[in-house]
Design a protein around this motif. Structure first.
Motif, short mmCIF file in Angstrom:
data_model
loop_
_atom_site.label_atom_id
_atom_site.label_comp_id
_atom_site.label_asym_id
_atom_site.label_seq_id
_atom_site.Cartn_x
_atom_site.Cartn_y
_atom_site.Cartn_z
N ALA A 278 -10.47 9.11 -30.31
CA ALA A 278 -9.15 9.08 -29.69
C ALA A 278 -8.96 10.25 -28.73
O ALA A 278 -8.37 10.10 -27.65
N ARG A 279 -9.48 11.41 -29.09
CA ARG A 279 -9.36 12.58 -28.23
C ARG A 279 -10.13 12.38 -26.93
O ARG A 279 -9.63 12.67 -25.84
N LEU A 280 -11.34 11.86 -27.01
CA LEU A 280 -12.14 11.63 -25.80
C LEU A 280 -11.51 10.57 -24.91
O LEU A 280 -11.51 10.71 -23.68
N VAL A 281 -10.97 9.52 -25.51
CA VAL A 281 -10.31 8.48 -24.72
C VAL A 281 -9.11 9.06 -23.98
O VAL A 281 -8.88 8.76 -22.80
N SER A 282 -8.35 9.91 -24.65
CA SER A 282 -7.19 10.52 -24.00
C SER A 282 -7.62 11.39 -22.83
O SER A 282 -6.92 11.46 -21.80
N LEU A 283 -8.77 12.05 -22.93
CA LEU A 283 -9.26 12.89 -21.83
C LEU A 283 -9.73 12.04 -20.65
O LEU A 283 -9.52 12.40 -19.49
N VAL A 284 -10.37 10.92 -20.93
CA VAL A 284 -10.77 10.01 -19.85
C VAL A 284 -9.54 9.56 -19.07
O VAL A 284 -9.55 9.51 -17.83
N CYS A 285 -8.48 9.25 -19.79
CA CYS A 285 -7.25 8.80 -19.12
C CYS A 285 -6.59 9.92 -18.33
O CYS A 285 -5.99 9.68 -17.28
N ARG A 286 -6.73 11.15 -18.81
CA ARG A 286 -6.08 12.28 -18.15
C ARG A 286 -6.74 12.61 -16.82
O ARG A 286 -6.13 13.27 -15.96
N ARG A 287 -7.99 12.18 -16.61
CA ARG A 287 -8.68 12.51 -15.36
C ARG A 287 -7.94 12.01 -14.14
O ARG A 287 -8.02 12.58 -13.05
N TRP A 288 -7.16 10.95 -14.30
CA TRP A 288 -6.47 10.36 -13.15
C TRP A 288 -5.34 11.22 -12.64
O TRP A 288 -4.75 10.92 -11.59
N ARG A 289 -5.04 12.31 -13.34
CA ARG A 289 -3.97 13.20 -12.85
C ARG A 289 -4.32 13.78 -11.48
O ARG A 289 -3.43 14.01 -10.66
N VAL A 290 -5.60 14.02 -11.23
CA VAL A 290 -5.97 14.58 -9.93
C VAL A 290 -5.72 13.57 -8.82
O VAL A 290 -5.34 13.94 -7.70
N GLU A 291 -5.91 12.29 -9.09
CA GLU A 291 -5.62 11.25 -8.10
C GLU A 291 -4.12 11.21 -7.80
O GLU A 291 -3.70 11.04 -6.65
N ASP A 292 -3.30 11.37 -8.84
CA ASP A 292 -1.85 11.43 -8.63
C ASP A 292 -1.48 12.64 -7.77
O ASP A 292 -0.61 12.55 -6.90
N ASP A 293 -2.16 13.77 -8.01
CA ASP A 293 -1.88 14.97 -7.22
C ASP A 293 -2.23 14.74 -5.76
O ASP A 293 -1.48 15.16 -4.86
N PHE A 294 -3.37 14.11 -5.49
CA PHE A 294 -3.75 13.85 -4.10
C PHE A 294 -2.70 12.99 -3.42
O PHE A 294 -2.27 13.29 -2.29
N GLN A 295 -2.29 11.93 -4.07
CA GLN A 295 -1.32 11.01 -3.45
C GLN A 295 0.01 11.71 -3.20
O GLN A 295 0.57 11.62 -2.10
N ASP A 296 0.50 12.43 -4.20
CA ASP A 296 1.80 13.10 -4.05
C ASP A 296 1.74 14.24 -3.04
O ASP A 296 2.66 14.42 -2.23
#
Length: 453
Positions: A325-343
């Motif tokens: 569960a911890r590793l899955v949550s980290l995989v999902c968190r990687r997309w934060r950088v894509e959100d930062d680029f867009q914003d």
């Protein structure tokens, strides 16, 4: 009654006096990085200008909006003024991290490209960039994001040179690239930023990245710095399991049905997303010199799309025990950088810098990242405050986004772009006169180029 509730919710969400104080605190944190007070003031005004609502963003439009009589001060700020842009960025990063850190921060690296119309710009070359949709003439920079459950923010960047561009002495001299800089791969740029973050005292538990950042050298650097990592790898990536050495795809093919577990991958506007996940124990191949190879947990994480059955692979290491569960949550968190680029591009014009030289590119990016740090961190703190208030009037409101906060800041805190008649009538002939001179220069250059053997 409904109208009263809406007004109450809006007033609770908006704290423009607190936002003004936060912006002042951010500027004060790096005030000593400027040699002159005039330079510091121009920086502050230009940063505010980045957050204004403008049709087009460059030094001309920013200067007009903030009330200047010409773009000369902004050009000077970006090119020749004495100030330490790297120190400004480092102190901005510390300001953001101190406000966002919840004890479980992660660092995420990714690159983004900005399309260019001329090869004269520093590092501009025909190269691949997902943000421009393939191979095109663009600048590419690797960025580092700090992310927690509270929020996320871009904290560093490095401009990437292709090998051909890095070896072009003429273009390096024309754009002012320092002599000591040489060709560096994207994973090596990410490693430089991780080391810099460690020297600044920025602590994180994991490093996250896509397939570009899954190489052994960067993974070894993460372990040297005491970081775990979750990085995407290709299907032909070689791993060593207790049974044999084989590719990630073949290792996944040997998984029994009972090894797969359906877990939530994320939540979007259309609802939750669930995929199947499995974890395979592998032998670490990136143990730094002097480290115990038996320390930590090294696994291959496999993701199977619920409907298409497409597989994705992630190489993972944790200094201690780690759950699926911890590793899955980290995989999902990687997309934060894509959100930062867009914003950052949509709100603070990260990709709008019409600059050609090394110094100007770095200073433009610092100004945009300072503006974005203020916006992203303030929005994150507002979301946290909204959750903690547990106000019934806010139960039917979505969380505050950076875009929505920017609308409020433009109405309540930021000065509006200057649009009085006298100012507009000053700028119109100034702009037309310089456009005329530029047109004459282009014609003379083309005439010279056509007639010179």
């Amino acid at each position: 009654m409904s109208q009263d509730q809406n007004e109450t919710a809006a007033s609770a969400t908006v704290d423009h006096e607190g936002h003004e104080a936060a912006f002042g605190a951010l500027l004060a944190s790096f005030s000593t990085c400027f040699a002159r007070s005039e330079t510091r003031e121009t920086f502050a005004r230009m940063t505010r200008g980045m957050l204004m609502e403008l049709e087009d963003v460059n030094c001309w439009s920013l200067a007009e909006a903030i009330g200047e009589r010409g773009p000369h001060r902004l050009h000077h700020l970006l090119s020749r003024a004495v100030w330490d842009e790297q120190a400004v960025l480092e102190r901005t990063a510390l300001w953001a991290v101190n406000l966002l850190d919840d004890g479980d921060g992660v660092l995420i690296a990714d690159e983004t490209g900005d399309a260019k119309s001329s090869r004269d710009a520093v590092a501009a070359a025909r190269q691949y960039s997902g943000s421009v949709g393939g191979v095109d003439l663009c600048q590419v920079a690797v960025h580092l994001t700090f992310a927690t459950a509270t929020g996320h923010c871009l904290i560093d960047r490095r401009l990437y040179f292709t090998r051909e561009w890095a070896g072009d002495e003429e273009r390096r001299e024309l754009t002012g690239v320092p002599d000591e800089l040489c060709f560096t791969t994207k994973p090596q740029l990410a490693a430089h930023m991780l080391r810099a973050a460690g020297l600044q005292g920025i602590s994180a538990s994991f490093f996250l990245g896509d397939e570009v950042y899954g190489g052994r050298e960067l993974r070894t650097t993460c372990r040297e710095l005491g970081l775990g990592y979750v990085v995407a790898v290709r299907s032909n990536h070689q791993v060593t399991t207790p049974a044999a050495k084989l590719t990630a795809a073949r290792a996944a093919a040997r998984l029994p049905k009972r090894a797969w577990e359906r877990m939530r991958t994320g939540t979007g506007q259309k609802g939750v997303r669930d995929d199947d996940w499995a974890m395979i124990e592998v032998t670490a191949d990136d143990t730094p010199d002097g480290h115990d190879p038996d320390t930590g947990t090294s696994v291959l994480l496999v993701r199977r799309h619920r409907y298409t059955r497409t597989l994705s692979y992630y190489r993972c290491f944790a200094p201690g025990p780690v759950t699926l569960a911890r590793l899955v949550s980290l995989v999902c968190r990687r997309w934060r950088v894509e959100d930062d680029f867009q914003d950052a591009k949509e709100t603070c014009h990260l990709d709008k810098g019409q600059v050609t030289c090394w110094n100007s590119w770095h200073r433009w990016s610092v100004i945009t990242l300072v503006a974005y740090a203020f916006l992203a961190v303030t929005a994150a703190l507002e979301r946290t405050a909204q959750t903690s208030r547990n106000d019934p009037a806010e139960t039917d409101l979505v969380t505050l986004s950076s875009h929505e906060l920017l609308r409020l800041l433009r109405a309540l805190m930021l000065p509006p772009p200057r649009r009085d008649a006298e100012h507009l009538l000053w700028w119109s002939p100034w702009r037309r006169r310089h456009q005329h001179h530029a047109r004459l220069c282009h014609r003379r250059w083309h005439t010279y180029a056509d007639t010179t053997p």
